[in-house]
Design a protein around this motif. Sequence first.
Motif, short mmCIF file in Angstrom:
data_model
loop_
_atom_site.label_atom_id
_atom_site.label_comp_id
_atom_site.label_asym_id
_atom_site.label_seq_id
_atom_site.Cartn_x
_atom_site.Cartn_y
_atom_site.Cartn_z
N ARG A 1 0.91 -1.22 -0.04
CA ARG A 1 0.16 0.05 0.04
C ARG A 1 0.74 1.19 0.03
O ARG A 1 0.24 2.30 -0.49
N GLU A 2 2.07 1.06 0.74
CA GLU A 2 2.88 2.31 0.77
C GLU A 2 3.82 2.48 -0.12
O GLU A 2 4.73 3.42 -0.30
N ASP A 3 3.87 1.47 -1.05
CA ASP A 3 4.93 1.22 -1.89
C ASP A 3 4.63 1.83 -3.46
O ASP A 3 3.68 1.25 -3.98
N GLU A 4 4.99 3.18 -3.78
CA GLU A 4 4.38 3.77 -5.26
C GLU A 4 5.07 3.00 -6.25
O GLU A 4 4.35 3.25 -7.37
N ARG A 5 5.97 1.89 -6.19
CA ARG A 5 6.45 1.45 -7.12
C ARG A 5 5.56 0.42 -7.90
O ARG A 5 5.54 -0.06 -8.93
N VAL A 6 4.59 -0.22 -6.72
CA VAL A 6 3.58 -1.02 -7.13
C VAL A 6 2.29 -0.61 -7.64
O VAL A 6 1.75 0.31 -7.07
N ALA A 7 2.02 -1.14 -8.84
CA ALA A 7 0.96 -0.78 -9.70
C ALA A 7 -0.22 -1.63 -9.72
O ALA A 7 -1.42 -1.56 -9.67
N VAL A 8 0.05 -2.99 -9.63
CA VAL A 8 -0.56 -4.38 -9.66
C VAL A 8 0.01 -5.27 -8.81
O VAL A 8 1.02 -5.35 -8.94
N ILE A 9 -0.85 -6.02 -8.08
CA ILE A 9 -0.54 -7.15 -7.37
C ILE A 9 -0.94 -8.60 -8.03
O ILE A 9 -1.99 -8.48 -8.14
N VAL A 10 -0.10 -9.43 -8.20
CA VAL A 10 -0.55 -10.79 -8.61
C VAL A 10 -0.38 -11.74 -7.70
O VAL A 10 0.68 -11.92 -6.85
N PRO B 1 -5.62 -0.52 -2.70
CA PRO B 1 -5.54 0.52 -3.53
C PRO B 1 -5.10 0.16 -4.90
O PRO B 1 -5.29 0.78 -5.90
N ARG B 2 -4.37 -1.01 -5.03
CA ARG B 2 -4.11 -1.64 -6.02
C ARG B 2 -4.85 -2.90 -6.64
O ARG B 2 -5.37 -3.45 -5.59
N PRO B 3 -5.09 -2.89 -7.83
CA PRO B 3 -5.89 -4.23 -8.18
C PRO B 3 -5.01 -5.41 -8.02
O PRO B 3 -3.90 -5.44 -8.09
N PHE C 1 -1.99 -9.26 -18.58
CA PHE C 1 -3.33 -8.68 -17.95
C PHE C 1 -2.77 -7.47 -16.92
O PHE C 1 -3.27 -6.34 -16.81
N ALA C 2 -1.68 -7.84 -16.10
CA ALA C 2 -1.30 -7.08 -15.17
C ALA C 2 -0.65 -5.72 -16.01
O ALA C 2 -0.83 -4.57 -15.40
N GLN C 3 0.35 -5.93 -17.04
CA GLN C 3 0.71 -4.77 -17.50
C GLN C 3 -0.06 -3.97 -18.13
O GLN C 3 0.34 -2.54 -18.15
N THR C 4 -1.09 -4.38 -18.66
CA THR C 4 -2.18 -3.61 -19.41
C THR C 4 -2.59 -2.61 -18.43
O THR C 4 -2.96 -1.56 -18.49
N ILE C 5 -3.25 -3.23 -17.08
CA ILE C 5 -3.73 -2.44 -16.07
C ILE C 5 -2.64 -1.36 -15.37
O ILE C 5 -2.78 -0.29 -15.16
N ALA C 6 -1.55 -2.05 -15.31
CA ALA C 6 -0.34 -1.01 -14.76
C ALA C 6 -0.08 0.01 -15.59
O ALA C 6 0.36 1.09 -15.32
N SER C 7 -0.41 0.07 -16.88
CA SER C 7 -0.04 1.16 -17.76
C SER C 7 -1.04 2.36 -17.72
O SER C 7 -0.99 3.38 -18.39
N LYS C 8 -2.11 1.98 -16.77
CA LYS C 8 -2.99 3.18 -16.45
C LYS C 8 -2.47 4.15 -15.55
O LYS C 8 -1.81 3.55 -14.78
N SER C 9 -3.54 5.18 -15.19
CA SER C 9 -3.12 6.01 -14.11
C SER C 9 -3.24 5.42 -12.67
O SER C 9 -4.49 4.77 -12.54
N PRO C 10 -2.41 5.42 -12.04
CA PRO C 10 -2.44 4.74 -10.81
C PRO C 10 -3.51 5.36 -9.76
O PRO C 10 -4.18 4.56 -8.87
N LEU C 11 -3.76 6.64 -9.90
CA LEU C 11 -4.58 7.39 -8.98
C LEU C 11 -6.26 6.96 -9.59
O LEU C 11 -7.04 6.92 -8.71
N THR C 12 -6.30 6.89 -10.97
CA THR C 12 -7.63 6.63 -11.44
C THR C 12 -7.57 4.93 -11.20
O THR C 12 -9.15 4.75 -10.55
N LEU C 13 -6.72 4.16 -11.13
CA LEU C 13 -7.38 2.90 -10.61
C LEU C 13 -7.58 2.56 -9.13
O LEU C 13 -8.57 2.08 -8.85
N LYS C 14 -6.98 3.43 -8.32
CA LYS C 14 -7.33 3.74 -6.94
C LYS C 14 -8.71 3.93 -6.72
O LYS C 14 -9.60 3.63 -5.86
#
Length: 273
Positions: A53-62, A111-113, A208-221
Motif C-alpha cells: 500500500r505504501e510502495d508507489e512502485r507497485v501498480a498491480v499485485i499478482v 488501492p492496487r488491483p 493482464f497486469a501490465q495492461t492495467i499497470a499502464s493506466k493512471s495509478p490514481l484512477t485505478l485507486k
Amino acid sequence: MAEVSAETRSPAKTLVESHLEGGVLTLTLANPPANALSIAMMEALKGALDRAREDERVAVIVLGAAGKVFSAGHDLKEMTAHRADADRGRAFFARTMALCSSLMQAIVRHPRPVIAAVDGVATAAGCQLVASCDLAVASERARFATPGVNIGLFCSTPMVALSRNVARKHAMEMLLTGEMIDAHTALSFGLVNRVVAPQALNRTVMDFAQTIASKSPLTLKIGKEAFYAQAEMGLAEAYEYAARVMVENMMARDAEEGIGAFIEKRQPQWRGE
C-alpha cells in the motif's frame, strides 16, 4: 533489475515470496503442498499487502502459489491442536476467523488491483482468497470447492466472498454440495475471468497486469474503491455517490492529462495526482 524480498515466519521458512518488476508485485504462497492459511501464512500475506500500500512502485499485485495446490484453506491440524486449550479452542478459532476476514478485506480495500493466478486446487478459504481478488485467471488444471459441509463445518466465511462474485444459486450449489468444480465451470459461474492452458498462465496474467499497470495509478485507486462501495448501496444512492466520484476524478491532474492526450492523439504521461 527486479527487486526481491520475502516474508518469513522464521529464517528457515519463507511463507510468502515477493517479486517486484515493472510495477507488478507478485506474491507467491510458498508453503506447499497445501499452502494452508495458517495464522503465520495469513500474517505474512497481510504484511506483504500492507507494505505494498505504501510502495508507489507497485501498480498491480499478482497472487500466486507454489505447487499443485493454490491453497487448501485454513490449517485444520493447527486449529484441531487448539481443542486441547481450556476453552476447547474457541479463542484460537475466533482469532483465526478474525485474521482471515481482515486479510480478505485488505485485498478488497487495497488501492492496487489484485489478480489471482490459479494453477491448482483452491478450496474453502483458498477459494475465498480467489473470490476476494479483483480478477482471477485460472489454468485448465485449476479446481475450486467450498467443501466444509463435507466435514460438518459450513464454509460461512468463504460464503461472503463467493456470494459477492457468483450468482446466488451457483454459490449455494458449491456451498451445499461441497463438490469440486473445474476451471471452465468456475468461468461459467463468474468465479474466474479467464481459463488458459497451464503453460500460458504466467504470460496471460502478466499481460493482464501490465495492461492495467499502464493506466493512471490514481484512477485505478479511485475506481476500485468506488466499485466496491457502490455495490453495497441502493440504486439511487449508488448513482449519487458515483456522480460525486466522477466529479472529483475529473478534477485530478491525471484525468486532465488523459483527456488532453486522447484529444491530441498522444500517449498520456501519468503523474498519479
